[in-house]
Design a protein around this motif. Structure first.
Motif, PDB file in Angstrom:
ATOM      1  N   LEU A   1       0.829  -1.208   0.000  1.00 31.79           N
ATOM      2  CA  LEU A   1       0.000   0.000   0.000  1.00 31.79           C
ATOM      3  C   LEU A   1       0.865   1.260   0.000  1.00 31.79           C
ATOM      4  CD1 LEU A   1      -2.855  -1.011   2.463  1.00 31.79           C
ATOM      5  CD2 LEU A   1      -2.912  -0.966  -0.029  1.00 31.79           C
ATOM      6  N   ALA A   2       1.966   1.213   0.705  1.00 29.26           N
ATOM      7  CA  ALA A   2       2.878   2.358   0.733  1.00 29.26           C
ATOM      8  C   ALA A   2       3.461   2.607  -0.656  1.00 29.26           C
ATOM      9  CB  ALA A   2       3.991   2.128   1.748  1.00 29.26           C
ATOM     10  N   ILE A   3       3.854   1.560  -1.353  1.00 33.02           N
ATOM     11  CA  ILE A   3       4.409   1.694  -2.705  1.00 33.02           C
ATOM     12  C   ILE A   3       3.344   2.217  -3.663  1.00 33.02           C
ATOM     13  CG2 ILE A   3       5.309   0.371  -4.670  1.00 33.02           C
ATOM     14  CD1 ILE A   3       6.784  -1.366  -2.580  1.00 33.02           C
ATOM     15  N   SER A   4       2.143   1.714  -3.558  1.00 28.32           N
ATOM     16  CA  SER A   4       1.051   2.172  -4.421  1.00 28.32           C
ATOM     17  C   SER A   4       0.774   3.662  -4.197  1.00 28.32           C
ATOM     18  CB  SER A   4      -0.225   1.382  -4.133  1.00 28.32           C
ATOM     19  OG  SER A   4      -0.031   0.033  -4.405  1.00 28.32           O
ATOM     20  N   ALA A   5       0.752   4.079  -2.951  1.00 30.16           N
ATOM     21  CA  ALA A   5       0.523   5.491  -2.634  1.00 30.16           C
ATOM     22  C   ALA A   5       1.650   6.357  -3.198  1.00 30.16           C
ATOM     23  CB  ALA A   5       0.407   5.683  -1.125  1.00 30.16           C
ATOM     24  N   PHE A   6       2.886   5.885  -3.085  1.00 27.24           N
ATOM     25  CA  PHE A   6       4.041   6.614  -3.594  1.00 27.24           C
ATOM     26  C   PHE A   6       3.922   6.830  -5.106  1.00 27.24           C
ATOM     27  CE2 PHE A   6       8.172   6.405  -5.703  1.00 27.24           C
ATOM     28  CZ  PHE A   6       8.757   7.550  -5.200  1.00 27.24           C
ATOM     29  N   TYR A   7       3.632   5.784  -5.849  1.00 30.30           N
ATOM     30  CA  TYR A   7       3.526   5.899  -7.309  1.00 30.30           C
ATOM     31  C   TYR A   7       2.323   6.755  -7.717  1.00 30.30           C
ATOM     32  CZ  TYR A   7       7.335   2.667  -8.074  1.00 30.30           C
ATOM     33  OH  TYR A   7       8.569   2.089  -8.106  1.00 30.30           O
ATOM     34  N   GLY A   8       1.253   6.678  -6.977  1.00 28.44           N
ATOM     35  CA  GLY A   8       0.092   7.517  -7.262  1.00 28.44           C
ATOM     36  C   GLY A   8       0.413   8.992  -7.092  1.00 28.44           C
ATOM     37  N   LEU A   9       1.096   9.325  -5.993  1.00 22.25           N
ATOM     38  CA  LEU A   9       1.500  10.716  -5.760  1.00 22.25           C
ATOM     39  C   LEU A   9       2.505  11.182  -6.813  1.00 22.25           C
ATOM     40  CD1 LEU A   9       1.837  10.777  -1.879  1.00 22.25           C
ATOM     41  CD2 LEU A   9       0.163  11.998  -3.269  1.00 22.25           C
ATOM     42  N   ASP A  10       3.410  10.304  -7.197  1.00 20.83           N
ATOM     43  CA  ASP A  10       4.412  10.638  -8.214  1.00 20.83           C
ATOM     44  C   ASP A  10       3.729  11.020  -9.527  1.00 20.83           C
ATOM     45  OD1 ASP A  10       7.142  10.892  -9.035  1.00 20.83           O
ATOM     46  OD2 ASP A  10       6.901   9.019 -10.170  1.00 20.83           O
ATOM     47  N   GLU A  11       2.733  10.271  -9.941  1.00 21.95           N
ATOM     48  CA  GLU A  11       1.999  10.564 -11.182  1.00 21.95           C
ATOM     49  C   GLU A  11       1.223  11.868 -11.064  1.00 21.95           C
ATOM     50  OE1 GLU A  11       2.052   9.148 -14.252  1.00 21.95           O
ATOM     51  OE2 GLU A  11       3.731   8.071 -13.357  1.00 21.95           O
ATOM     52  N   LEU A  12       0.639  12.109  -9.910  1.00 21.56           N
ATOM     53  CA  LEU A  12      -0.107  13.336  -9.683  1.00 21.56           C
ATOM     54  C   LEU A  12       0.809  14.557  -9.793  1.00 21.56           C
ATOM     55  CD1 LEU A  12      -2.843  14.593  -8.855  1.00 21.56           C
ATOM     56  CD2 LEU A  12      -2.110  14.347  -6.495  1.00 21.56           C
ATOM     57  N   ILE A  13       1.984  14.472  -9.193  1.00 24.18           N
ATOM     58  CA  ILE A  13       2.945  15.575  -9.237  1.00 24.18           C
ATOM     59  C   ILE A  13       3.426  15.804 -10.665  1.00 24.18           C
ATOM     60  CG2 ILE A  13       5.273  16.263  -8.521  1.00 24.18           C
ATOM     61  CD1 ILE A  13       4.598  14.921  -5.791  1.00 24.18           C
ATOM     62  N   LYS A  14       3.743  14.730 -11.386  1.00 25.99           N
ATOM     63  CA  LYS A  14       4.198  14.872 -12.776  1.00 25.99           C
ATOM     64  C   LYS A  14       3.138  15.543 -13.636  1.00 25.99           C
ATOM     65  CE  LYS A  14       7.305  10.920 -13.013  1.00 25.99           C
ATOM     66  NZ  LYS A  14       7.461   9.550 -13.537  1.00 25.99           N
ATOM     67  N   SER A  15       1.889  15.138 -13.505  1.00 22.57           N
ATOM     68  CA  SER A  15       0.837  15.733 -14.334  1.00 22.57           C
ATOM     69  C   SER A  15       0.612  17.195 -13.963  1.00 22.57           C
ATOM     70  CB  SER A  15      -0.463  14.932 -14.236  1.00 22.57           C
ATOM     71  OG  SER A  15      -1.033  15.052 -12.958  1.00 22.57           O
TER      72      SER A  15
END
Length: 135
Positions: free
Chosen positions: A17-31
């Motif tokens: 869950l921590a990894i999933s949250a990290f990648y989700g935030l990463d995509e949000l920041i990039k967009s």
């Protein structure tokens, strides 16, 4: 009595869950940065190069600075205040740097900071262009 290791383990987030949250935030920041960079490009490309004001900004920065190249300080301040009011009325976040009294006596020229948001609609960017091109 709670042991610290047991307490930390029970309160921790499973790694998947921590990894999933990290990648989700990463995509949000990039967009978000992509949207800001797109708005930045539209504004800087449309800005006339022969204006009395220069754009002082880095590509993709959420802050665009309109700096006076020369001229009478008071006249430039009046122009920037008028521009600031127009942008504020259009719902754009802006501020003016007037400088200190000592700076005003030297070769200081006032400038306006415009803040881009990732949630800006294309219509808002067009409105900014129409307002700042008048400088």
């Amino acid at each position: 009595m709670l042991l610290s290791s047991a307490y930390c383990f029970s309160a921790s987030l499973p790694s998947i869950l921590a990894i999933s949250a990290f990648y989700g935030l990463d995509e949000l920041i990039k967009s978000s940065f992509e949207k800001i960079a797109d708005s930045w490009k539209k504004i800087t490309d449309a800005y006339p190069k022969n204006s009395d004001y220069e754009l002082s900004t880095d590509p993709g920065s959420p802050i665009i600075v309109f700096r006076s190249k020369a001229g009478d300080f008071q006249k430039r301040m009046e122009e920037l205040i008028m521009l600031k009011n127009q942008l504020k009325n259009a719902g754009i976040a802006v501020s003016i740097c007037r400088g200190t009294n000592a700076e005003r006596k030297s070769k200081f020229f006032p400038f306006l900071r415009l803040i881009l948001k990732s949630t800006m609609a294309n219509e808002t960017v067009e409105r900014i262009n129409n307002i700042v091109i008048s400088l």
